[in-house]
Design a protein around this motif. Structure first.
Motif, PDB file in Angstrom:
ATOM      1  N   ARG A   1       0.209 -15.015   5.632  1.00 19.23           N
ATOM      2  CA  ARG A   1      -0.164 -14.239   6.805  1.00 19.23           C
ATOM      3  C   ARG A   1      -1.064 -13.061   6.434  1.00 19.23           C
ATOM      4  O   ARG A   1      -1.296 -12.168   7.253  1.00 19.23           O
ATOM      5  CB  ARG A   1       1.087 -13.769   7.540  1.00 19.23           C
ATOM      6  N   ASP A   2      -1.572 -13.057   5.193  1.00 25.40           N
ATOM      7  CA  ASP A   2      -2.597 -12.093   4.805  1.00 25.40           C
ATOM      8  C   ASP A   2      -3.940 -12.538   5.373  1.00 25.40           C
ATOM      9  O   ASP A   2      -4.190 -13.726   5.568  1.00 25.40           O
ATOM     10  CB  ASP A   2      -2.702 -11.986   3.284  1.00 25.40           C
ATOM     11  N   VAL A   3      -4.817 -11.579   5.632  1.00 23.26           N
ATOM     12  CA  VAL A   3      -6.164 -11.869   6.136  1.00 23.26           C
ATOM     13  C   VAL A   3      -7.173 -11.385   5.107  1.00 23.26           C
ATOM     14  O   VAL A   3      -7.161 -10.217   4.722  1.00 23.26           O
ATOM     15  CB  VAL A   3      -6.412 -11.170   7.495  1.00 23.26           C
TER      16      VAL A   3
ATOM     17  N   PHE B   1      -0.215  -8.558   4.849  1.00 20.03           N
ATOM     18  CA  PHE B   1       0.795  -8.622   5.912  1.00 20.03           C
ATOM     19  C   PHE B   1       1.859  -7.538   5.717  1.00 20.03           C
ATOM     20  O   PHE B   1       2.370  -7.323   4.618  1.00 20.03           O
ATOM     21  CB  PHE B   1       1.468  -9.999   5.917  1.00 20.03           C
ATOM     22  N   GLY B   2       2.161  -6.844   6.804  1.00 21.22           N
ATOM     23  CA  GLY B   2       3.195  -5.810   6.777  1.00 21.22           C
ATOM     24  C   GLY B   2       2.677  -4.406   6.566  1.00 21.22           C
ATOM     25  O   GLY B   2       3.429  -3.450   6.727  1.00 21.22           O
ATOM     26  N   ARG B   3       1.375  -4.252   6.247  1.00 24.41           N
ATOM     27  CA  ARG B   3       0.826  -2.917   6.030  1.00 24.41           C
ATOM     28  C   ARG B   3       0.111  -2.448   7.291  1.00 24.41           C
ATOM     29  O   ARG B   3      -0.305  -3.246   8.136  1.00 24.41           O
ATOM     30  CB  ARG B   3      -0.103  -2.891   4.818  1.00 24.41           C
ATOM     31  N   ARG B   4      -0.045  -1.129   7.407  1.00 25.93           N
ATOM     32  CA  ARG B   4      -0.642  -0.519   8.596  1.00 25.93           C
ATOM     33  C   ARG B   4      -1.945   0.177   8.188  1.00 25.93           C
ATOM     34  O   ARG B   4      -1.925   1.142   7.421  1.00 25.93           O
ATOM     35  CB  ARG B   4       0.346   0.475   9.228  1.00 25.93           C
ATOM     36  N   TYR B   5      -3.049  -0.314   8.735  1.00 24.18           N
ATOM     37  CA  TYR B   5      -4.376   0.144   8.332  1.00 24.18           C
ATOM     38  C   TYR B   5      -5.016   0.994   9.434  1.00 24.18           C
ATOM     39  O   TYR B   5      -5.010   0.614  10.609  1.00 24.18           O
ATOM     40  CB  TYR B   5      -5.294  -1.045   8.036  1.00 24.18           C
TER      41      TYR B   5
ATOM     42  N   ARG C   1       4.748  -8.778  19.782  1.00 20.67           N
ATOM     43  CA  ARG C   1       4.914  -8.771  18.334  1.00 20.67           C
ATOM     44  C   ARG C   1       4.026  -9.801  17.626  1.00 20.67           C
ATOM     45  O   ARG C   1       4.515 -10.732  16.980  1.00 20.67           O
ATOM     46  CB  ARG C   1       6.373  -9.017  17.948  1.00 20.67           C
ATOM     47  N   PRO C   2       2.701  -9.673  17.743  1.00 23.74           N
ATOM     48  CA  PRO C   2       1.808 -10.611  17.042  1.00 23.74           C
ATOM     49  C   PRO C   2       1.822 -10.345  15.536  1.00 23.74           C
ATOM     50  O   PRO C   2       2.249  -9.279  15.076  1.00 23.74           O
ATOM     51  CB  PRO C   2       0.435 -10.288  17.646  1.00 23.74           C
ATOM     52  N   ASP C   3       1.346 -11.334  14.766  1.00 22.60           N
ATOM     53  CA  ASP C   3       1.236 -11.143  13.315  1.00 22.60           C
ATOM     54  C   ASP C   3       0.230 -10.042  12.981  1.00 22.60           C
ATOM     55  O   ASP C   3       0.434  -9.266  12.050  1.00 22.60           O
ATOM     56  CB  ASP C   3       0.798 -12.448  12.639  1.00 22.60           C
TER      57      ASP C   3
ATOM     58  N   TRP D   1       6.921  -1.443  12.675  1.00 24.29           N
ATOM     59  CA  TRP D   1       6.203  -2.636  13.121  1.00 24.29           C
ATOM     60  C   TRP D   1       6.344  -3.745  12.073  1.00 24.29           C
ATOM     61  O   TRP D   1       6.074  -3.533  10.894  1.00 24.29           O
ATOM     62  CB  TRP D   1       4.730  -2.307  13.350  1.00 24.29           C
ATOM     63  N   PRO D   2       6.764  -4.964  12.478  1.00 22.70           N
ATOM     64  CA  PRO D   2       7.068  -6.014  11.500  1.00 22.70           C
ATOM     65  C   PRO D   2       5.844  -6.733  10.947  1.00 22.70           C
ATOM     66  O   PRO D   2       5.937  -7.412   9.923  1.00 22.70           O
ATOM     67  CB  PRO D   2       7.940  -6.987  12.303  1.00 22.70           C
TER      68      PRO D   2
END
Length: 720
Positions: free
Chosen positions: A186-188, A212-216, A360-362, A388-389
């Motif tokens: 789920r990484d971009v 995935f899981g980090r807030r940018y 709750r999108p990815d 946020w998940p």
């Protein structure tokens, strides 16, 4: 030649058993007609490699090239025997070749020249045109079917949205993973992409990596392409794996008869489908049991599965979770039961944000989410996003918000994306150190270059020192090309000087106002301001802040009480409503000339220049400007009258960090009075001397200033 072609046919049959007859004949015809021209396996790969790769999609390019090398060996009689190599057969000439004599006697005009060095090919072709067309049509049909099943990732992908376009280079490995569905990450990661708007290049050879899981936090100057990048990602114009869900708060919710709470619940499509199926199965089970129908058992079994799935996704807790999100964004219990068509534009935007958070999108994309929120809702959103998940990418110029939420910062600068670990405060420190070190390294190299060049220039023509000069010259050529630090020009805003008026210049005395009798908005409000006033007006949405501003402006008349103002008073009013009304084909220069005719063009340009609208920016259509650039145009318009007093309603919306800082400096240097509604904590602390809070129809001065008001809101949030 027949033997060589038979060997090629054997290779093709063994390695590509799924190759149909038409394509098989087409490939062998190409091998036969071009046998004399093929010099390497890559030549054969260029001729038929794409066809072979299309048939055997699981084969890599390297394997296809190996097969092409085997085909070349068969055509050139280098040997192929069921996959085993045989010694190479050399062709021996019967007599020595004398090139000089051949060259002297060669006549290019002769039609029938025969030589081992000059091979004249016939013009005719042995490829059957009908077979060729049939094979190409079949290949095209296969490619079309694959395109329908899953959108292919081309080597260069180009798309257009509105006036924006993107091109992206992607590997065949990503294409195979996407088409096979084996990619579970789920990484971009988006590599080597360009982004442009009209004829302006926004990003060039940029790379974006979102873990995935980090807030940018996405930051950068106004008009540099942040919102365009968010739009491209939300519409998948840049490649994001199809199994990753994306949501962006792009526009307000369309109003209809749906209740606010139900509008949020409908975002969970799986839950809605399960509830619908539950109702259908219950009616079916009830009808079957009355008729002693055998279908009752199967319906009951399916109903048990539905209940199990609903329990697994916690469907019963969904209304409470949706209500909590709405309450955090300022929706009262009464508002949650209202129909969406009854909401104003600002509340519909909040509803759109609530629907997105509930889904709750990815990958969650937010573009200036704090613009539509009061400070209490901003503080709630900060806390909510900390848990946020999924992955968050947010465009924001609220430094306090970014410091609280972001784990990483992505800086859009000089057509590049640069990633920094930590929140906005850490980003500023790291970036400053990085730019300082980069400039020092550049200056040190320049001094070293000058030293080497001086030695070369001095001793280049000296016989004894020539070798030393040459070595210095080689060292000079090997030095890497370092670039000086590119620093954005500072943002400067400047409000015009105004005449001094005797106080009080603006006053409300026991003012009461309501839109409907019995629903008082402001009750017996008293407020006095002069040219030294710096007042921050705070309070939750719906508590009368905008109404109070309109009373001060004279757009509304008090129901009771007095509104007093100096007879020479001129007021400059900034509103987001004015910014939204600028969307037109006119340029900023034409807009200001149409609203204030009779001045020279230089005066208009000078006025726009005070707010950073300079050069080509003043001549572009207003619709092509970013939100922050439009805000600057409105500031230029409102200050054309040289106001004695500024009334600012959310002036920081869409402004970048540097412009907000420049606005604070300009307001501190301004000689007139200021009343401002804003949720930007740093701007309030930098400018305002007083904090007035609107609550329950009254306007009271907040003792303890902004710190006390923030503490009050945090205490209220703990009770939610």
């Amino acid at each position: 030649m027949a033997t060589e072609l038979d060997t090629c046919r054997q290779i093709l049959s063994e390695r590509f058993p799924s190759l149909d007859d038409d394509l098989f004949q087409y490939v062998t015809d190409i091998l036969e007609s071009g046998s004399d021209d093929f010099e390497s396996g890559e030549d054969i790969f260029d001729a038929v490699g794409s066809i072979l790769a299309e048939v055997a999609s699981d084969e890599g390019d390297d394997n296809i090239i190996d097969i092409c090398n085997q085909l070349l060996a068969a055509l050139k009689c280098d040997g192929y025997n069921g996959g085993t190599e045989v010694p190479e057969k050399h062709k021996l000439l019967l007599a020595p070749v004398r090139m000089k004599e051949l060259a002297e006697t060669f006549d290019s005009s002769e039609a029938q020249t025969s030589s081992i060095w000059i091979n004249k090919r016939e013009n005719n072709t042995i490829v059957d045109q009908k077979k060729l067309q049939k094979a190409e049509a079949k290949l095209k049909a296969k490619q079309g079917k694959r395109t329908q099943d899953t959108e292919p990732i081309n080597e260069i992908r180009g798309r257009h949205i509105d006036n924006a376009s993107a091109s992206q280079s992607s590997s065949k490995r990503e294409s195979k993973l996407e088409s096979s569905g084996s990619n579970k990450s789920r990484d971009v990661r988006i590599e080597n992409f360009d982004l442009s708007f009209a004829d302006r290049i926004l990003l060039k050879d940029a790379n974006l990596s979102l873990v995935f899981g980090r807030r940018y936090g996405l930051v950068g100057r106004n008009g540099i392409g942040k919102t365009t990048l968010i739009k491209m990602l939300s519409r998948r114009e840049l490649f994001v794996p199809s199994h990753i869900s994306i949501l962006c708060v792009a526009q307000e919710v369309h109003g209809d008869e749906t209740q606010v709470l139900q509008s949020v619940l409908e975002c969970d499509t799986e839950r809605e489908q399960l509830l619908k199926e539950e109702r259908r199965l219950l009616s079916l089970t009830h009808g079957s049991s009355q008729n002693n129908d055998a279908g009752s058992d199967s319906a009951s079994a399916r109903l048990a599965e539905v209940y199990a799935r609903m329990h697994e996704i916690e469907a019963d807790k969904a209304p409470a979770r949706a209500s909590l999100i709405l309450a955090g964004l300022g929706f009262s219990t009464k508002m949650q039961s209202q129909q969406t068509r009854e909401l104003s534009g600002g509340w519909r935007m909040r509803l759109a944000l609530a629907r997105t958070l509930f889904s709750r999108p990815d990958l969650l994309l937010l573009d200036e989410p704090t613009n539509m929120l009061d400070l209490k809702a901003v503080l709630w959103l900060e806390k909510y996003l900390l848990n946020w998940p999924g992955t968050l990418l947010v465009v924001s110029h609220d430094r306090s918000f970014l410091d609280a939420v972001a784990t990483d910062i992505i800086h859009v600068h000089s057509q590049r994306l640069e990633a920094y670990r930590g929140n906005h405060e850490n980003f500023m420190k790291t970036m400053t150190e990085k730019l300082t070190n980069q400039q020092r390294e550049y200056e040190a190299q320049q001094m070293h270059r000058q030293h080497l060049q001086a030695f070369v220039d001095r001793w280049r023509y000296n016989a004894k020192r020539a070798s030393l000069a040459q070595s210095r010259l080689k060292a000079l050529e090997k030095l890497p090309e370092l670039q000086p630090v590119v620093v954005d020009p500072p943002v400067v805003l400047q409000f015009p000087d105004c005449d001094k008026l005797s106080p009080p210049i603006l006053q409300l005395d026991e003012v009461t106002f309501y839109y409907e009798k019995g629903k008082v908005v402001l009750n017996k409000v008293s407020l006095s301001a002069n040219q030294e006033s710096r007042i921050a007006l705070v309070g939750e949405n719906g508590q009368g802040k905008t109404t109070l501003l309109k009373l001060l402006l004279g757009e509304l008349e008090p129901v009771s009480g007095l509104k007093l103002g100096h007879r020479n008073l001129k007021i400059g009013y900034f509103s987001q409503h004015h910014v939204d009304q600028l969307g037109s084909e006119q340029s900023p220069l034409e807009v200001i000339a149409s609203k204030f005719p009779g001045h020279h063009e230089e005066e208009y340009r000078c006025q726009l220049g005070r707010y950073g609208v300079v050069g080509d920016l003043a001549l572009r259509p207003v619709r092509s400007l970013s939100g922050g650039q439009k805000s600057r145009v409105v500031m230029a318009l409102m200050s054309m009258v040289r106001p004695h007093f500024l009334i600012l309603d959310e002036p920081t919306n869409h402004l970048d960090v540097e412009t907000i800082e420049a606005l604070g400096t300009a307001l501190n240097n301004y000689k007139g009075g200021v009343v401002m509604v804003t949720h930007d904590e740093r701007l309030v602390r930098a400018v305002c001397k007083e904090v007035w809070m609107c609550s329950n129809g009254s306007v009271i001065r907040q003792d303890g200033g902004f710190d006390q008001y923030r503490k009050l809101l945090e205490d209220q949030l703990r009770d939610l």
